[in-house]
Scaffold this motif. Sequence first.
Motif, PDB file in Angstrom:
ATOM      1  N   ALA A  92       0.817  -1.205   0.000  1.00  0.00           N
ATOM      2  CA  ALA A  92       0.000   0.000   0.000  1.00  0.00           C
ATOM      3  C   ALA A  92       0.854   1.261   0.000  1.00  0.00           C
ATOM      4  CB  ALA A  92      -0.925  -0.004   1.213  1.00  0.00           C
ATOM      5  N   LEU A  93       1.983   1.210   0.699  1.00  0.00           N
ATOM      6  CA  LEU A  93       2.877   2.363   0.761  1.00  0.00           C
ATOM      7  C   LEU A  93       3.777   2.464  -0.465  1.00  0.00           C
ATOM      8  CD1 LEU A  93       3.928   2.100   4.511  1.00  0.00           C
ATOM      9  CD2 LEU A  93       2.428   3.812   3.502  1.00  0.00           C
ATOM     10  N   GLY A  94       3.808   1.398  -1.270  1.00  0.00           N
ATOM     11  CA  GLY A  94       4.650   1.407  -2.453  1.00  0.00           C
ATOM     12  C   GLY A  94       6.119   1.242  -2.149  1.00  0.00           C
ATOM     13  N   ILE A  95       6.447   0.513  -1.074  1.00  0.00           N
ATOM     14  CA  ILE A  95       7.846   0.280  -0.719  1.00  0.00           C
ATOM     15  C   ILE A  95       8.115  -1.226  -0.701  1.00  0.00           C
ATOM     16  CG2 ILE A  95       8.030   2.402   0.642  1.00  0.00           C
ATOM     17  CD1 ILE A  95       7.705   0.698   3.164  1.00  0.00           C
ATOM     18  N   PRO A  96       9.361  -1.641  -0.951  1.00  0.00           N
ATOM     19  CA  PRO A  96       9.673  -3.075  -0.949  1.00  0.00           C
ATOM     20  C   PRO A  96       9.674  -3.653   0.458  1.00  0.00           C
ATOM     21  CG  PRO A  96      11.670  -1.804  -1.324  1.00  0.00           C
ATOM     22  CD  PRO A  96      10.536  -0.830  -1.349  1.00  0.00           C
ATOM     23  N   ALA A  97       9.371  -4.936   0.543  1.00  0.00           N
ATOM     24  CA  ALA A  97       9.412  -5.652   1.823  1.00  0.00           C
ATOM     25  C   ALA A  97       9.960  -7.044   1.578  1.00  0.00           C
ATOM     26  CB  ALA A  97       8.022  -5.739   2.452  1.00  0.00           C
ATOM     27  N   ILE A  98      10.875  -7.458   2.451  1.00  0.00           N
ATOM     28  CA  ILE A  98      11.437  -8.806   2.395  1.00  0.00           C
ATOM     29  C   ILE A  98      11.060  -9.509   3.681  1.00  0.00           C
ATOM     30  CG2 ILE A  98      13.504 -10.207   2.059  1.00  0.00           C
ATOM     31  CD1 ILE A  98      12.923  -8.319  -0.239  1.00  0.00           C
ATOM     32  N   MET A  99      10.475 -10.696   3.560  1.00  0.00           N
ATOM     33  CA  MET A  99      10.041 -11.463   4.715  1.00  0.00           C
ATOM     34  C   MET A  99      10.886 -12.735   4.822  1.00  0.00           C
ATOM     35  SD  MET A  99       7.616  -9.227   4.933  1.00  0.00           S
ATOM     36  CE  MET A  99       6.775  -9.797   6.401  1.00  0.00           C
ATOM     37  N   GLY A 100      10.992 -13.251   6.045  1.00  0.00           N
ATOM     38  CA  GLY A 100      11.639 -14.543   6.245  1.00  0.00           C
ATOM     39  C   GLY A 100      13.073 -14.603   5.795  1.00  0.00           C
ATOM     40  N   VAL A 101      13.825 -13.505   5.970  1.00  0.00           N
ATOM     41  CA  VAL A 101      15.210 -13.476   5.494  1.00  0.00           C
ATOM     42  C   VAL A 101      16.172 -14.124   6.476  1.00  0.00           C
ATOM     43  CG1 VAL A 101      15.844 -11.245   6.504  1.00  0.00           C
ATOM     44  CG2 VAL A 101      16.866 -11.953   4.339  1.00  0.00           C
ATOM     45  N   GLY A 102      15.683 -14.444   7.669  1.00  0.00           N
ATOM     46  CA  GLY A 102      16.574 -14.985   8.690  1.00  0.00           C
ATOM     47  C   GLY A 102      17.241 -13.862   9.462  1.00  0.00           C
ATOM     48  N   ARG A 103      17.771 -14.186  10.622  1.00  0.00           N
ATOM     49  CA  ARG A 103      18.356 -13.147  11.483  1.00  0.00           C
ATOM     50  C   ARG A 103      19.626 -12.585  10.845  1.00  0.00           C
ATOM     51  NH1 ARG A 103      17.416 -11.359  16.332  1.00  0.00           N
ATOM     52  NH2 ARG A 103      15.805 -12.917  16.643  1.00  0.00           N
ATOM     53  N   LEU A 104      19.686 -11.266  10.781  1.00  0.00           N
ATOM     54  CA  LEU A 104      20.833 -10.574  10.217  1.00  0.00           C
ATOM     55  C   LEU A 104      21.603  -9.863  11.332  1.00  0.00           C
ATOM     56  CD1 LEU A 104      19.201  -8.907   7.067  1.00  0.00           C
ATOM     57  CD2 LEU A 104      20.272 -11.150   7.249  1.00  0.00           C
ATOM     58  N   ALA A 105      22.924  -9.926  11.269  1.00  0.00           N
ATOM     59  CA  ALA A 105      23.772  -9.227  12.237  1.00  0.00           C
ATOM     60  C   ALA A 105      23.924  -7.783  11.779  1.00  0.00           C
ATOM     61  CB  ALA A 105      25.128  -9.919  12.350  1.00  0.00           C
ATOM     62  N   LEU A 106      23.073  -6.897  12.286  1.00  0.00           N
ATOM     63  CA  LEU A 106      23.048  -5.508  11.848  1.00  0.00           C
ATOM     64  C   LEU A 106      23.112  -4.558  13.032  1.00  0.00           C
ATOM     65  CD1 LEU A 106      20.191  -5.667   9.174  1.00  0.00           C
ATOM     66  CD2 LEU A 106      22.632  -5.513   8.723  1.00  0.00           C
ATOM     67  N   ASN A 107      23.550  -3.354  12.755  1.00  0.00           N
ATOM     68  CA  ASN A 107      23.509  -2.262  13.722  1.00  0.00           C
ATOM     69  C   ASN A 107      22.682  -1.131  13.135  1.00  0.00           C
ATOM     70  OD1 ASN A 107      25.389  -3.453  15.644  1.00  0.00           O
ATOM     71  ND2 ASN A 107      26.992  -3.016  14.133  1.00  0.00           N
ATOM     72  N   ASN A 108      22.115  -0.309  14.007  1.00  0.00           N
ATOM     73  CA  ASN A 108      21.412   0.871  13.529  1.00  0.00           C
ATOM     74  C   ASN A 108      22.353   1.699  12.666  1.00  0.00           C
ATOM     75  OD1 ASN A 108      18.691   0.877  14.548  1.00  0.00           O
ATOM     76  ND2 ASN A 108      19.553   1.071  16.593  1.00  0.00           N
ATOM     77  N   GLY A 109      21.858   2.101  11.497  1.00  0.00           N
ATOM     78  CA  GLY A 109      22.661   2.925  10.619  1.00  0.00           C
ATOM     79  C   GLY A 109      23.390   2.169   9.533  1.00  0.00           C
ATOM     80  N   ASP A 110      23.410   0.820   9.582  1.00  0.00           N
ATOM     81  CA  ASP A 110      24.056   0.051   8.516  1.00  0.00           C
ATOM     82  C   ASP A 110      23.318   0.275   7.196  1.00  0.00           C
ATOM     83  OD1 ASP A 110      25.849  -0.919  10.306  1.00  0.00           O
ATOM     84  OD2 ASP A 110      25.074  -2.966  10.349  1.00  0.00           O
ATOM     85  N   LEU A 111      24.089   0.467   6.136  1.00  0.00           N
ATOM     86  CA  LEU A 111      23.489   0.699   4.828  1.00  0.00           C
ATOM     87  C   LEU A 111      23.021  -0.625   4.222  1.00  0.00           C
ATOM     88  CD1 LEU A 111      22.944   3.001   2.785  1.00  0.00           C
ATOM     89  CD2 LEU A 111      25.067   2.337   1.642  1.00  0.00           C
ATOM     90  N   LEU A 112      21.790  -0.641   3.713  1.00  0.00           N
ATOM     91  CA  LEU A 112      21.201  -1.843   3.135  1.00  0.00           C
ATOM     92  C   LEU A 112      20.643  -1.533   1.756  1.00  0.00           C
ATOM     93  CD1 LEU A 112      19.059  -3.142   6.149  1.00  0.00           C
ATOM     94  CD2 LEU A 112      21.388  -3.813   5.561  1.00  0.00           C
ATOM     95  N   VAL A 113      20.715  -2.522   0.885  1.00  0.00           N
ATOM     96  CA  VAL A 113      19.967  -2.507  -0.368  1.00  0.00           C
ATOM     97  C   VAL A 113      18.868  -3.551  -0.241  1.00  0.00           C
ATOM     98  CG1 VAL A 113      20.010  -3.063  -2.831  1.00  0.00           C
ATOM     99  CG2 VAL A 113      21.839  -1.691  -1.835  1.00  0.00           C
ATOM    100  N   VAL A 114      17.636  -3.145  -0.488  1.00  0.00           N
ATOM    101  CA  VAL A 114      16.492  -4.057  -0.400  1.00  0.00           C
ATOM    102  C   VAL A 114      15.923  -4.239  -1.802  1.00  0.00           C
ATOM    103  CG1 VAL A 114      14.245  -4.478   0.650  1.00  0.00           C
ATOM    104  CG2 VAL A 114      16.016  -3.260   1.941  1.00  0.00           C
ATOM    105  N   ASP A 115      16.022  -5.465  -2.297  1.00  0.00           N
ATOM    106  CA  ASP A 115      15.547  -5.807  -3.641  1.00  0.00           C
ATOM    107  C   ASP A 115      14.283  -6.649  -3.506  1.00  0.00           C
ATOM    108  OD1 ASP A 115      15.100  -6.749  -6.192  1.00  0.00           O
ATOM    109  OD2 ASP A 115      17.205  -7.130  -6.640  1.00  0.00           O
TER     110      ASP A 115
END
Length: 748
Positions: free
Chosen positions: A369-392
Motif C-alpha cells: 500500500a505504501l509502495g515500498i519493498p518488503a522482504i520477509m523470512g530473510v533470517g536473522r541478520l547481524a546488523l547495527n542501527n545505521g548500517d546501509l542496506l539494499v532491499v531488492d
Amino acid sequence: MSELANPAATLIHIIQSAAQAESGLEQMQQIVDNICDTLQMDVCSLYLRQRDDSFLLLASRGLKQLHPVMIPPGQGLVGQVLNNKQPLLITEPQQHPAFFHVSDSDEEQFHSFAGMPLIYRGVVKGVLVVQRLNTELPDAAQQALLSTLAIHLALIINSGQFSLPSVALEQKNVVHQGISGAQGLAIGKARLAQQARLADVSRKEQQDSDTEEMRWQLLKQRTMSELEQEKHTIREQMGEGLAAVIDAYQLMLLDPGFETMLTQEIRQGAELSWALRKTIEFFSEQFRALPDPYLQARAEDVCHLGEKLYQVLQGESLQHPDSDNQEPLVLVGEHISVSDIANLAAQELAAIVCFEGAALSHIAVFANALGIPAIMGVGRLALNNGDLLVVDGDNGEVVTSVGKNLLREYRRLIRERQQTDARLVAESKQPCVSLDGQAVALLANSGLQADAEPGLRYGAEGIGLFRTEVPFMVRASLPSEQEQADIYAAVLRQYQGKPVYMRTLDIGSDKPLPYLPAVQEENPALGLRGVRYTLDNPALLTIQLRAMLRAADGNDQLRLLLPMIGSSGQLDECLQLLDDALQALRQEGLTVVRPQVGIMVEVPSAIALLPKWRDKIDFISVGTNDLSQYLLAIDRNNSLVSRWYDALHPAVLLELQRIVSIAAAAELPVSVCGELAADPQAVVLLLGMGIRQLSMSAAKIPAIKYLIRHLTVAQCQQLFEQACELDDATAIRALLQAFIDQQMAVGQ
C-alpha cells in the motif's frame, strides 16, 4: 583402503556428531573432519556455490588456507561438477584440462579427486570433495556414503541455518535471500525494531488472581487507547483502508474467546505476562497449522497483538524516533508490527525487512500500500542501527556490506524504476483500452479492508475477488451476522458504484477454522472444502448470505461467488439457500435484492457442466491457481514438486480456451481472478483467447494496464495461435517475453 563395515551407522555417526556443533559453520567443519577420519582421506573440502557460479571454500581439512579460497565461475574441477551435475572421480587431477590451481594450497601433492554435487531440487548448491596423496579413489561403498552425505549437506545449505565464514562477511555485497512481500528497490539505513519480546517471558506464578485480572483489564484499556492513537496516525498518513488493520487487532483483543483463555490461565496461577504468552502462542499456532499461505499469515497478526500488549505492559510502546531524520530508513526486525510503522514518519520509511514472516502478512500488505519493498523470512541478520542496506523486493534479497559499484548500479536502477513507476501510475487512471480499441476491465483482489485502498488508488474498476475467510480467522469464535454485515458493508462503501465479487467461505480441511471440530483427511485438497464444507454446515452459509444481502442494502453492487462448485446438486443447494435467505429478510421488512450469482471455475468437472448452468448463473470467474494444480495433479505449495507447476502448461491453456468458448456460447461473462491475471506473459494469451476482465492484487494493476494499452488484441490472438502450436511452458514463455520486450521498447 578403508572398509565400511556398517555404512548406515557411519552415516548416522557423522551427521549426529556434527549436529552438536554450536554454529552451522562449525557443523560443516565437523562433517569434513569426520569424513577424513572415517574414510581415511587426506583432504575433505566443502565448496559453496555463489550467485555468480563461483565457489567459496566453506570448510576444509587437509588443504592449506592462507587466504580465502574462491574458484572463479566455470573454472576448476568443482566447476565441472556444477556443469555436469554428476560426480567426478579422477586420478592425477592436476593434469585435467579444467584444473584450477589455488596458490599456496599445496593441492598439487594430492593425486586423486572425487567431487560430489550437493543438489537440492535440481539445483547444485555446492560440491563435496575428497582427495588422497596417492591415486586411490573411493570404493563403491565410500562413494555411496559420500553421495548420501551430499544430499544431507544440500538440505542443510538450502535451509540457511548457517552463516558464511568471517572472510565471506568481509567481502562486499553479501546477499541474504528471503521472500518478497512487496516488490520494489530501495537503499536506506537500518532502523532496528528492538523491544522486549513476549517470547522471552519465562513462566511466572502469582497468588492473587483477582489482582492479576484487574491488571489485565487495565492493560486492555491502555492497549485499546494506544491502538486508537495509532489508527488515527495511519489514517492521516496512509488512508482509511490501512487503518482498518488496527480494527483486526482490536477485534482480537475484544474477542470473548481470547478473554476466556487468558483469564483462565490467570486463574490457574499464571502471572499476566506468562498468561499473555500462553494465549498468544495458542492462537498463533492455530493459524500456522493451516496449509493455506494466506491464512497462515494471520498468525503474524496474533503475534503482533501479543507484542503490542507486552510492550504496553512494559511501558515501551509509542516510542517515536527523532523527527529530524531526513534519511531513508529500512525498518528491520524479527516481527515488524503495525505499531512500528505507525511510529515512523511515512516519508522516512524506504523498505521493510523481517527476519521472519510470510509474503501475505499484514506488513506485506502495508508495504504494498505504501509502495515500498518488503522482504520477509530473510533470517536473522547481524546488523547495527545505521548500517546501509539494499532491499531488492523484486528478487526477495537484502544486500549488506554494499560496495560502491553495486550501490551505484542500484541507484541507477532506482532512478529508472521511479521514472517507469511514475509513468505507470499516471496511466493507471486512464481507460484500460488496447491499441485496437478493445476495453479490458481490471479489478482488485482483496481479503482485508486494508487491501481495498490501493486498488482504488491504482484505478481498479471494482473488487474481483473478496476473500471472506479472514474475519472468521482472526477470532476465537464465529463472527455474528451483524459483525459480518458491518465488514462487508465497509468494503462495499469503499467501492461505491463499482462491482464487488464476494466469495463465500472457502474453508475446510485444508484451512479449517480453529474453533470448529477438525476433520482429518488423507488428501485435504480433494476433500471437504469450499461449498462442500458450507453445504455440510448450511447454517454457516445462510448466516453469511444474510450478512452479504443486508450489507448490499438493496443495491446491485454485490456479486456472489461460489467456490469449488463441481456438480449441479451443489449449485442448486447454494441457490436454494440464497432464495431462502432473500425470502426471510423480506419477511423481516428489509429491502434486499437478489445479487448476480457466479461460480469459481476451479474444479475441472465444472467445465463440462457450464452449458447446463447457463440459466442458473450470471457469470463465471476462473480460479487459475486451483484449476491449474488440479489439471496438472501438482500441489503448487509443495516444494517437492512445485518446480513442475506452471499455469502456462499447454494443457492448462487448452482448458482455458475451452472455458472461454463454452462461456461465449452460453452467453456467460467470464473473468480470471487467479495469479495468471497478474502475469504479463499470461495476460497476452488471456486477451488472445477472449478474456476481457482480470482481477489481481492492486499493486499489479498499473503494470498490466500499461501493457494492455501498448498492444493490440489482434497481436494477442496471433500469439495465442502460435503458443497453441508449442508443447512446453518454457517455450511458450520465451515466445511471449520476446513479444513483450519488443512492445515495451516501442512504447518507450
